[in-house]
Design an enzyme around this catalytic site. Structure first.
Site, short mmCIF file in Angstrom:
data_model
loop_
_atom_site.label_atom_id
_atom_site.label_comp_id
_atom_site.label_asym_id
_atom_site.label_seq_id
_atom_site.Cartn_x
_atom_site.Cartn_y
_atom_site.Cartn_z
CB CYS A 60 -23.03 16.17 -3.92
SG CYS A 60 -21.31 16.28 -4.46
CG ASP A 103 -19.62 -8.75 2.14
OD1 ASP A 103 -20.23 -9.44 2.97
OD2 ASP A 103 -19.94 -8.64 0.93
CB THR A 104 -19.42 -2.68 0.07
OG1 THR A 104 -18.60 -2.58 -1.13
CG2 THR A 104 -18.58 -2.41 1.30
N GLY A 127 -22.67 1.61 2.07
CA GLY A 127 -21.33 1.02 2.10
C GLY A 127 -20.39 1.63 3.12
CE1 TYR A 154 -10.36 -0.50 -6.84
CE2 TYR A 154 -12.22 0.94 -7.33
CZ TYR A 154 -11.45 0.23 -6.43
OH TYR A 154 -11.77 0.27 -5.08
CG ASN A 179 -16.43 6.52 0.92
OD1 ASN A 179 -15.83 5.47 1.10
ND2 ASN A 179 -17.70 6.54 0.57
N1 LIG Z 1 -15.66 -2.49 -1.35
C1 LIG Z 1 -14.35 -2.71 -1.52
O1 LIG Z 1 -13.90 -3.86 -1.75
C2 LIG Z 1 -13.39 -1.57 -1.44
C3 LIG Z 1 -13.81 -0.25 -1.68
N2 LIG Z 1 -12.86 0.74 -1.67
C4 LIG Z 1 -13.25 2.12 -1.94
O2 LIG Z 1 -14.11 2.57 -0.87
C5 LIG Z 1 -15.00 3.58 -1.36
C6 LIG Z 1 -16.43 3.19 -1.01
O3 LIG Z 1 -16.67 1.94 -1.64
P1 LIG Z 1 -17.95 1.04 -1.28
O4 LIG Z 1 -18.60 1.55 -0.04
O5 LIG Z 1 -17.50 -0.37 -1.35
O6 LIG Z 1 -18.85 1.33 -2.55
P2 LIG Z 1 -20.43 1.44 -2.75
O7 LIG Z 1 -20.65 1.28 -4.22
O8 LIG Z 1 -21.13 0.54 -1.80
O9 LIG Z 1 -20.73 2.97 -2.32
C7 LIG Z 1 -20.20 4.03 -3.06
C8 LIG Z 1 -21.09 5.24 -2.83
O10 LIG Z 1 -20.54 6.33 -3.58
C9 LIG Z 1 -21.60 6.98 -4.29
N3 LIG Z 1 -21.08 7.65 -5.49
C10 LIG Z 1 -20.63 7.06 -6.61
N4 LIG Z 1 -20.28 7.99 -7.52
C11 LIG Z 1 -20.55 9.20 -6.96
C12 LIG Z 1 -20.42 10.54 -7.40
N5 LIG Z 1 -20.00 10.82 -8.65
N6 LIG Z 1 -20.77 11.53 -6.54
C13 LIG Z 1 -21.24 11.25 -5.31
N7 LIG Z 1 -21.39 9.99 -4.83
C14 LIG Z 1 -21.05 8.99 -5.66
C15 LIG Z 1 -22.57 5.86 -4.63
O11 LIG Z 1 -23.86 6.36 -4.93
C16 LIG Z 1 -22.53 5.02 -3.35
O12 LIG Z 1 -23.47 5.46 -2.42
C17 LIG Z 1 -14.73 3.67 -2.87
O13 LIG Z 1 -13.86 4.73 -3.14
C18 LIG Z 1 -14.04 2.33 -3.20
O14 LIG Z 1 -13.22 2.41 -4.33
C19 LIG Z 1 -11.53 0.50 -1.45
C20 LIG Z 1 -11.11 -0.79 -1.21
C21 LIG Z 1 -12.00 -1.89 -1.10
C1 LIG Z 2 -13.69 -2.74 -9.95
C2 LIG Z 2 -13.38 -2.59 -8.49
C3 LIG Z 2 -14.37 -3.36 -7.69
C4 LIG Z 2 -14.03 -3.96 -6.59
C5 LIG Z 2 -12.63 -3.83 -6.07
C6 LIG Z 2 -12.68 -3.42 -4.60
O1 LIG Z 2 -13.53 -2.34 -4.55
C7 LIG Z 2 -11.33 -3.01 -4.06
O2 LIG Z 2 -11.12 -1.65 -4.14
C8 LIG Z 2 -10.23 -3.71 -4.74
C9 LIG Z 2 -9.23 -4.20 -4.00
C10 LIG Z 2 -8.20 -4.93 -4.69
C11 LIG Z 2 -7.20 -5.54 -4.01
C12 LIG Z 2 -6.23 -6.31 -4.74
C13 LIG Z 2 -5.21 -6.92 -4.17
C14 LIG Z 2 -5.00 -6.86 -2.72
C15 LIG Z 2 -3.87 -7.43 -2.21
C16 LIG Z 2 -3.65 -7.35 -0.76
O3 LIG Z 2 -4.43 -6.76 -0.05
C17 LIG Z 2 -2.43 -7.99 -0.19
C18 LIG Z 2 -1.23 -7.44 -0.82
C19 LIG Z 2 -0.76 -6.17 -0.67
C20 LIG Z 2 -1.38 -5.16 0.20
C21 LIG Z 2 -0.85 -3.79 -0.16
C22 LIG Z 2 0.58 -3.65 0.39
O4 LIG Z 2 0.72 -3.54 1.63
O5 LIG Z 2 1.51 -3.65 -0.43
#
Ligand SMILES: NC(=O)C1=CN([C@@H]2O[C@H](COP(=O)(O)OP(=O)(O)OC[C@H]3O[C@@H](n4cnc5c(N)ncnc54)[C@H](O)[C@@H]3O)[C@@H](O)[C@H]2O)C=CC1
Ligand SMILES: CC/C=C\C[C@H](O)[C@H](O)/C=C/C=C/C=C\C=C\C(=O)C/C=C\CCC(=O)O
Length: 262
Positions: free
Chosen positions: A63, A188-189, A16, A152, A91
């Site tokens: 880890c 998109d992950t 991701g 979350y 991350n």
């Molecule tokens: N995909 C999305 O829509 C968004 C993701 N994020 C944030 O970005 C970061 C990365 O997300 P993604 O790449 O989408 O997720 P992902 O699920 O594809 O990858 C997350 C990685 O973190 C590792 N991980 C989970 N728990 C762990 C732990 N306790 N110790 C060590 N490693 C651990 C997993 O094994 C995985 O390799 C996260 O913090 C997520 O909340 C933020 C906004 C949008």
């Molecule tokens: C359970 C979590 C699983 C997936 C969620 C994704 O990982 C991700 O972290 C979640 C994102 C959620 C986004 C929700 C709303 C987003 C709104 C906008 O981006 C537009 C509005 C505001 C942007 C922020 C600002 O500038 O105020």
């Protein structure tokens, strides 16, 4: 910040966004340690990078960021094998809202606090370090309410507030570390796919979750990696909170620091 020969730690780097962040750092000549729960995947990724960027370019340490000793071992091992640490990317994250929701807080918030405290211990000029930069990965869910994932969102609001508070330390210049926050919207992950929104879209475009995602848009991993690199390379952005959304692109909240030309 010039990245040539800098040393970075990226948590959750086996897939991701973390994997993408690490790869972009390697392309700019940094040396990277990724840590993750997924040991086999992590080792496989690093094996590929060592073939592409050199045997001493990267390393993997298994880890769990909720386990202090395991997390401290990442810093200790990275420093001994790659050198003094310059960049820490907290991350790793999950999105569990059901049974075991507490682990979402433990990983997404307490794990980030743990990683930031270790970063200060290893990078602060007051602790004999060289200074550096911390990127804490939050989400736009840390800036705006998200009705379907309150736990979350709570964890991510915590990351934003904690990171900005660390940056506000009046003696930050003695510490020599920039504390920054990356807030992508949906990307998109695997994590995003777990929300099964695409299936939802096929069924009901009037669903409020579908409408929220449609409004925010869905980033590509590359969109977010571009924002990440700007956050790391810009020197005057301590306290910077960067959003990456499909419809607004890359933006800093609370004022936009100049992007210094490298
Ligand atoms: N995909 C999305 O829509 C968004 C993701 N994020 C944030 O970005 C970061 C990365 O997300 P993604 O790449 O989408 O997720 P992902 O699920 O594809 O990858 C997350 C990685 O973190 C590792 N991980 C989970 N728990 C762990 C732990 N306790 N110790 C060590 N490693 C651990 C997993 O094994 C995985 O390799 C996260 O913090 C997520 O909340 C933020 C906004 C949008
Ligand atoms: C359970 C979590 C699983 C997936 C969620 C994704 O990982 C991700 O972290 C979640 C994102 C959620 C986004 C929700 C709303 C987003 C709104 C906008 O981006 C537009 C509005 C505001 C942007 C922020 C600002 O500038 O105020």
């Amino acid at each position: 910040m010039r990245l040539e020969n800098k040393v970075a730690i990226v948590t959750g780097g086996a897939q991701g966004l973390g994997k993408a962040f690490a790869e972009e750092l390697l392309k700019k000549g940094a040396k990277v340690c990724i840590c993750d729960l997924q040991a086999a995947e992590g080792r496989k990724v690093v094996k590929d990078w060592q073939q592409r960027f050199g045997r001493h370019s990267s390393m993997f340490v298994p880890c769990d960021v909720t386990d202090h000793d395991s997390f401290q071992n990442v810093f200790r091992t990275t420093k001994s094998r790659l050198g003094p640490i310059d960049i820490v990317v907290n991350n790793a994250g999950i999105g569990n809202e059901g049974d075991g929701w507490q682990r979402t807080i433990h990983i997404n918030l307490i794990g980030v606090i743990e990683g930031t405290r270790l970063a200060v211990m290893y990078m602060s000029k007051e602790e004999g370090g060289k200074g550096g930069v911390v990127v804490n990965v939050a989400s736009t869910a840390g800036l705006t309410p998200v009705f379907n994932t309150p736990v979350y969102a709570g964890s991510k609001y915590g990351v934003v507030g904690y990171t900005r508070s660390m940056a506000a330390n009046p003696s930050i210049h003695e510490v020599g570390i920039r504390f920054t926050c990356l807030c992508p919207a949906y990307t998109d992950t695997t994590m995003f796919k777990s929300e099964k929104i695409d299936d939802l879209k096929k069924v009901d475009s009037n669903d409020p979750l579908v409408q929220m995602v449609m409004k925010a848009g869905v980033n590509t991993i590359e969109d977010v990696a571009n924002g990440f690199m700007q956050l790391v390379e810009t020197d005057n952005n301590n306290g910077g909170v960067m959003t990456v959304t499909k419809y607004k692109g890359i933006q800093y909240r609370h004022g936009k620091p100049l992007t210094n030309k490298l």
